[in-house]
Design an enzyme around this catalytic site. Structure first.
Site, short mmCIF file in Angstrom:
data_model
loop_
_atom_site.label_atom_id
_atom_site.label_comp_id
_atom_site.label_asym_id
_atom_site.label_seq_id
_atom_site.Cartn_x
_atom_site.Cartn_y
_atom_site.Cartn_z
N ASN A 7 0.82 -1.22 0.00
CA ASN A 7 0.00 0.00 0.00
C ASN A 7 0.85 1.26 0.00
OD1 ASN A 7 0.78 -0.52 2.67
ND2 ASN A 7 -1.04 0.43 3.53
N GLU A 10 7.44 2.26 15.16
CA GLU A 10 8.29 2.80 14.10
C GLU A 10 8.26 4.32 14.26
OE1 GLU A 10 6.58 0.38 10.61
OE2 GLU A 10 8.75 0.05 10.64
N GLU A 61 3.80 -3.92 12.62
CA GLU A 61 2.62 -3.06 12.48
C GLU A 61 1.64 -3.86 11.66
OE1 GLU A 61 0.06 -1.47 10.66
OE2 GLU A 61 1.37 0.00 9.68
N CYS A 104 -3.41 1.82 6.63
CA CYS A 104 -3.69 1.15 7.91
C CYS A 104 -4.28 2.10 8.95
CB CYS A 104 -2.42 0.47 8.43
SG CYS A 104 -1.04 1.60 8.46
O1 LIG Z 1 -0.64 2.13 5.93
C1 LIG Z 1 0.17 2.39 6.81
C2 LIG Z 1 0.94 3.66 6.95
C3 LIG Z 1 0.12 4.86 6.67
C4 LIG Z 1 0.79 6.15 7.03
O2 LIG Z 1 1.78 6.17 7.76
O3 LIG Z 1 0.27 7.20 6.58
#
Ligand SMILES: O=CCCC(=O)O
Length: 479
Positions: free
Chosen positions: A150, A459, A248, A282
């Site tokens: 993604n 993270e 994650e 996510c």
């Molecule tokens: O999909 C996971 C990361 C989304 C984000 O950090 O904007």
């Protein structure tokens, strides 16, 4: 058609047996690239290279590590357009979002270029005066990093930058659905003068690659962004060799909207955030828990914004939402929505089906559902698509009960203009990240983490450095 290669021990190369995996363009369905299907022998070479690379890179002093990371940031920035074009071609997101994703990778490397110089140990007073106690911090060792489709480059940078800043070497496995932009970014990073083997990138069958890497005793740390299913699988594998893990594992973000907000403004912001990257995020806001006094107005404004989303090929500048990243995603989102409507009495306010008229790509309409029971699949399984669920609440307790009703605990959001209500919501929401009157919870400078089944360790922020460091206590006897 592009033929991508893997990076092993400083050399770009195909699989030893010439095997490949095809990569398609989700907007057209056309095969646009192949990546090597790594053999067990290739993976063993990558592990050995990471072992060697770790021995070299861990010796680099903090300022040298910082310089290399900053140089990597510059090189990613220099290649911004080319990386973004590959990202849109293979992942589908609009080009403007791909360019923004490259920029976040630059931010990651710049932030951790600074953090590399701030790995502090400490001196602890001993229990007697004849000892000196020093607590040093050292890199954990070679890391296996698994990243999803993604955000194929941002989530790779989110692992590579802190791991390298800490002095670890990495074997990265980019997502097989959209690997080319990530491999191109790795090229830019590797050209910044890291020792051979400090950065390796392998591709192929995900189960075969992860099993081989996780089973290795050389690999000391696993970092995964993925699903709960894959997370628990890798945790079991990692247990055999007692490895540290950062994971994650997704979310199902609730959004509490109280009656005291500017309804239309919040609805428009919420819809824009929902349909970013076609909802394949996510931390995407998904379960809207809206105060009964404004529920209808909020839903109307949200639906209006959803209908203005321009779905199409991400290369078309007028597109604001691209296709879903794969046929599998299209099928899964379609099935979840159909199940909610056909079997659980959900009311379709807009969308709800694939947009076949746009051609062979994996296009799905921006969708809003109302009256979805809290315990049905679409409300409990991360939908990972352009779907918003609207429910009505009348009390804070009810809002928190519904918000906390899933196994996930990644992001949660609350909108209210009452200070005390805001405080009670931020305290009561079970999530690693809470946005109060904001959806902007993802930033390199603060921890990005989940609670409950959404993950282990953080993270981003200084916390990500901790994830790649171990402590060593050195006690020196004196006199
Ligand atoms: O999909 C996971 C990361 C989304 C984000 O950090 O904007």
């Amino acid at each position: 058609m592009r033929q991508e290669e893997m990076l092993i021990g400083g050399r770009w190369r195909p699989a030893a047996d010439g095997g490949v995996v095809e990569v398609d363009d989700p907007a057209t369905g056309r095969v646009v690239a192949t990546v090597p299907r790594a053999t067990d022998g290739d993976l063993d070479e990558a592990i050995a290279a990471a072992d060697q690379g770790f021995r070299m890179w861990r010796q680099a002093d903090a300022w040298e590590r910082s310089r290399r990371l900053r140089d990597a940031a510059d090189r990613i920035r220099d290649d911004r357009e080319a990386i973004a074009a590959l990202l849109t071609e293979e992942q589908g997101k609009p080009l403007a979002q791909s360019l923004a994703e490259v920029d976040t990778c630059v931010d990651q490397f710049e932030w951790y270029a600074d953090e590399a110089r701030r790995v502090y140990g400490r001196i602890v007073p001993g229990m007697t005066s004849d000892v000196r106690i020093e607590v040093r911090r050292e890199p954990v060792g070679p890391v296996a990093a698994f990243t999803p489709w993604n955000f194929p480059i941002m989530l790779a940078a989110r692992k590579l930058a802190p791991a390298l800043a800490a002095g670890c070497s990495v074997v990265l496995k980019p997502a097989e659905e959209a690997p080319s932009a990530c491999l191109r970014m790795v090229r830019a990073i590797a050209s910044a003068g890291f020792p051979d083997g400090a950065i390796n990138a392998v591709t192929g069958d995900p189960a075969a690659v992860s099993e081989r890497l996780v089973a290795s005793r050389v690999i000391r740390k696993i970092s995964l962004t993925g699903s709960i299913r894959v997370g628990s699988l890798l945790l079991r594998l990692a247990a055999d060799t007692i490895k540290d893990v950062s994971m994650e594992l997704g979310g199902h973000a609730p959004v509490v909207v109280w009656s005291d907000v500017d309804v239309e403004k919040v609805a428009r912001l919420a819809a824009a955030t929902k349909y970013r990257n076609a909802g394949q995020v996510c931390i995407s806001p998904t379960r809207f828990l809206v105060h009964a006094d404004i529920a209808e107005r909020f839903a109307d404004a949200f639906v209006e914004a959803a209908r203005h989303v321009v779905v199409g090929d991400g290369r078309d500048p007028s597109t604001t939402m691209g296709p879903l990243a794969s046929r599998r995603r299209l099928d899964e989102v379609s099935a979840l929505v159909a199940d909610a409507v056909d079997n659980h009495g959900a009311r379709l306010l807009t969308g709800g089906e694939p947009l076949a008229g746009l051609g062979p790509g994996h296009f799905f309409a921006p969708t809003v559902l109302a009256d979805v029971p809290a315990d049905v699949p679409i409300a409990t399984v991360e939908p990972f698509g352009p779907v918003a669920l609207m429910s009505t609440i009348t009390s804070l307790d009810e809002a928190l009960r519904l918000a906390n009703a899933t196994d996930y605990g990644l992001a949660a959001y609350a909108f209210t203009n009452d200070l005390d209500r805001g405080r009670r919501l931020t305290e009561g929401l079970e999530a690693g990240m809470v946005g109060l009157n904001s959806f902007a919870v993802s930033t390199p400078v603060a921890p990005f983490s989940g609670v409950k089944s959404s993950g282990i360790r953080a993270e981003n922020g200084t916390e990500a450095m901790d994830a790649y460091l171990v402590s060593k206590t050195v006690v020196t006897g004196i006199g």
